[in-house]
Design a protein around this motif. Structure first.
Motif, mmCIF file in Angstrom:
data_model
loop_
_atom_site.group_PDB
_atom_site.id
_atom_site.type_symbol
_atom_site.label_atom_id
_atom_site.label_comp_id
_atom_site.label_asym_id
_atom_site.label_seq_id
_atom_site.Cartn_x
_atom_site.Cartn_y
_atom_site.Cartn_z
ATOM 1 N N GLY A 1 0.841 -1.196 0.000
ATOM 2 C CA GLY A 1 0.000 0.000 0.000
ATOM 3 C C GLY A 1 0.868 1.235 0.000
ATOM 4 O O GLY A 1 2.096 1.159 -0.029
ATOM 5 N N GLY A 2 0.225 2.391 0.038
ATOM 6 C CA GLY A 2 0.961 3.643 0.045
ATOM 7 C C GLY A 2 0.085 4.782 0.495
ATOM 8 O O GLY A 2 -1.128 4.643 0.619
ATOM 9 N N LYS A 3 0.731 5.923 0.746
ATOM 10 C CA LYS A 3 -0.018 7.104 1.138
ATOM 11 C C LYS A 3 0.820 8.345 0.895
ATOM 12 O O LYS A 3 2.040 8.275 0.758
ATOM 13 C CB LYS A 3 -0.451 7.034 2.593
ATOM 14 N N CYS A 4 0.145 9.484 0.847
ATOM 15 C CA CYS A 4 0.814 10.767 0.699
ATOM 16 C C CYS A 4 1.147 11.299 2.085
ATOM 17 O O CYS A 4 0.287 11.331 2.965
ATOM 18 C CB CYS A 4 -0.070 11.759 -0.032
ATOM 19 N N ILE A 5 2.393 11.683 2.284
ATOM 20 C CA ILE A 5 2.822 12.227 3.566
ATOM 21 C C ILE A 5 3.526 13.558 3.324
ATOM 22 O O ILE A 5 4.097 13.785 2.255
ATOM 23 C CB ILE A 5 3.757 11.253 4.313
ATOM 24 N N PRO A 6 3.484 14.454 4.317
ATOM 25 C CA PRO A 6 4.183 15.739 4.162
ATOM 26 C C PRO A 6 5.689 15.537 4.221
ATOM 27 O O PRO A 6 6.185 14.697 4.967
ATOM 28 C CB PRO A 6 3.680 16.567 5.337
ATOM 29 N N LEU A 7 6.387 16.309 3.425
ATOM 30 C CA LEU A 7 7.846 16.217 3.372
ATOM 31 C C LEU A 7 8.449 17.147 4.417
ATOM 32 O O LEU A 7 8.213 18.348 4.388
ATOM 33 C CB LEU A 7 8.330 16.607 1.974
ATOM 34 N N PRO A 8 9.187 16.609 5.398
ATOM 35 C CA PRO A 8 9.765 17.475 6.433
ATOM 36 C C PRO A 8 10.890 18.320 5.855
ATOM 37 O O PRO A 8 11.425 17.966 4.816
ATOM 38 C CB PRO A 8 10.286 16.497 7.469
ATOM 39 N N PRO A 9 11.310 19.402 6.408
ATOM 40 C CA PRO A 9 10.864 19.977 7.665
ATOM 41 C C PRO A 9 9.724 20.980 7.493
ATOM 42 O O PRO A 9 9.052 21.291 8.453
ATOM 43 C CB PRO A 9 12.110 20.677 8.188
ATOM 44 N N LEU A 10 9.507 21.503 6.306
ATOM 45 C CA LEU A 10 8.484 22.540 6.143
ATOM 46 C C LEU A 10 7.075 21.976 6.014
ATOM 47 O O LEU A 10 6.103 22.673 6.243
ATOM 48 C CB LEU A 10 8.795 23.411 4.922
ATOM 49 N N ARG A 11 6.949 20.732 5.599
ATOM 50 C CA ARG A 11 5.658 20.063 5.443
ATOM 51 C C ARG A 11 4.747 20.790 4.454
ATOM 52 O O ARG A 11 3.548 20.876 4.639
ATOM 53 C CB ARG A 11 4.971 19.881 6.794
ATOM 54 N N ILE A 12 5.354 21.342 3.415
ATOM 55 C CA ILE A 12 4.576 22.019 2.378
ATOM 56 C C ILE A 12 4.270 21.047 1.249
ATOM 57 O O ILE A 12 3.136 20.932 0.814
ATOM 58 C CB ILE A 12 5.338 23.245 1.845
ATOM 59 N N ASP A 13 5.286 20.329 0.787
ATOM 60 C CA ASP A 13 5.119 19.381 -0.312
ATOM 61 C C ASP A 13 4.737 18.009 0.234
ATOM 62 O O ASP A 13 5.263 17.565 1.247
ATOM 63 C CB ASP A 13 6.421 19.260 -1.115
ATOM 64 N N PHE A 14 3.829 17.347 -0.465
ATOM 65 C CA PHE A 14 3.443 15.998 -0.087
ATOM 66 C C PHE A 14 4.047 15.022 -1.078
ATOM 67 O O PHE A 14 4.067 15.282 -2.285
ATOM 68 C CB PHE A 14 1.918 15.855 -0.072
ATOM 69 N N VAL A 15 4.558 13.911 -0.571
ATOM 70 C CA VAL A 15 5.163 12.896 -1.413
ATOM 71 C C VAL A 15 4.440 11.571 -1.223
ATOM 72 O O VAL A 15 3.883 11.286 -0.165
ATOM 73 C CB VAL A 15 6.670 12.717 -1.100
ATOM 74 N N CYS A 16 4.438 10.761 -2.271
ATOM 75 C CA CYS A 16 3.821 9.459 -2.230
ATOM 76 C C CYS A 16 4.877 8.435 -1.825
ATOM 77 O O CYS A 16 5.953 8.389 -2.423
ATOM 78 C CB CYS A 16 3.247 9.100 -3.604
ATOM 79 N N VAL A 17 4.574 7.681 -0.787
ATOM 80 C CA VAL A 17 5.482 6.618 -0.350
ATOM 81 C C VAL A 17 4.753 5.290 -0.395
ATOM 82 O O VAL A 17 3.557 5.210 -0.124
ATOM 83 C CB VAL A 17 6.051 6.877 1.070
ATOM 84 N N CYS A 18 5.472 4.253 -0.794
ATOM 85 C CA CYS A 18 4.918 2.894 -0.853
ATOM 86 C C CYS A 18 5.566 2.060 0.241
ATOM 87 O O CYS A 18 6.742 2.231 0.556
ATOM 88 C CB CYS A 18 5.214 2.253 -2.205
ATOM 89 N N TYR A 19 4.771 1.150 0.806
ATOM 90 C CA TYR A 19 5.257 0.252 1.856
ATOM 91 C C TYR A 19 5.436 -1.144 1.276
ATOM 92 O O TYR A 19 4.512 -1.706 0.718
ATOM 93 C CB TYR A 19 4.276 0.220 3.022
ATOM 94 N N PRO A 20 6.665 -1.694 1.395
ATOM 95 C CA PRO A 20 6.920 -3.036 0.849
ATOM 96 C C PRO A 20 6.152 -4.124 1.593
ATOM 97 O O PRO A 20 5.807 -3.949 2.757
ATOM 98 C CB PRO A 20 8.424 -3.219 1.021
ATOM 99 N N LYS A 21 5.924 -5.220 0.911
ATOM 100 C CA LYS A 21 5.278 -6.370 1.531
ATOM 101 C C LYS A 21 6.314 -7.116 2.350
ATOM 102 O O LYS A 21 7.441 -7.310 1.903
ATOM 103 C CB LYS A 21 4.689 -7.310 0.479
ATOM 104 N N TYR A 22 5.930 -7.536 3.527
ATOM 105 C CA TYR A 22 6.815 -8.341 4.376
ATOM 106 C C TYR A 22 6.085 -9.539 4.854
ATOM 107 O O TYR A 22 4.971 -9.536 5.179
ATOM 108 C CB TYR A 22 7.342 -7.556 5.576
#
Length: 76
Positions: free
Chosen positions: A55-76
């Motif tokens: 799965g994945g989700k959009c999270i704020p990019l630190p430190p300013l938290r202005i831009d959101f990035v898409c991150v995917c979580y690997p299967k384990y």
């Protein structure tokens, strides 16, 4: 004998010590993989699942938290 404030503090400290390792262990198993900005992947979770991630989700990019990035979580 210890005062009630001291007892409360010790109980709180014990709870923190017991709960933090479980939280860290659960997050440590699934380290996210950055695939791009959320503007490039508007359906982030769907894109990650189609790319064989759990799965994945959009999270704020630190430190300013202005831009959101898409991150995917690997299967384990």
């Amino acid at each position: 004998m210890a005062s009630s404030k001291t007892c409360f503090f010790l109980v709180f400290l014990c709870l923190v010590v017991l709960l933090i390792p479980k939280s860290a262990k659960a997050q440590g198993k699934r380290k996210p993989i950055l695939i791009g900005s959320c503007s490039q992947f508007p359906h982030c979770n769907q894109t990650c699942v189609e790319s064989n991630y759990s799965g994945g989700k959009c999270i704020p990019l630190p430190p300013l938290r202005i831009d959101f990035v898409c991150v995917c979580y690997p299967k384990y």
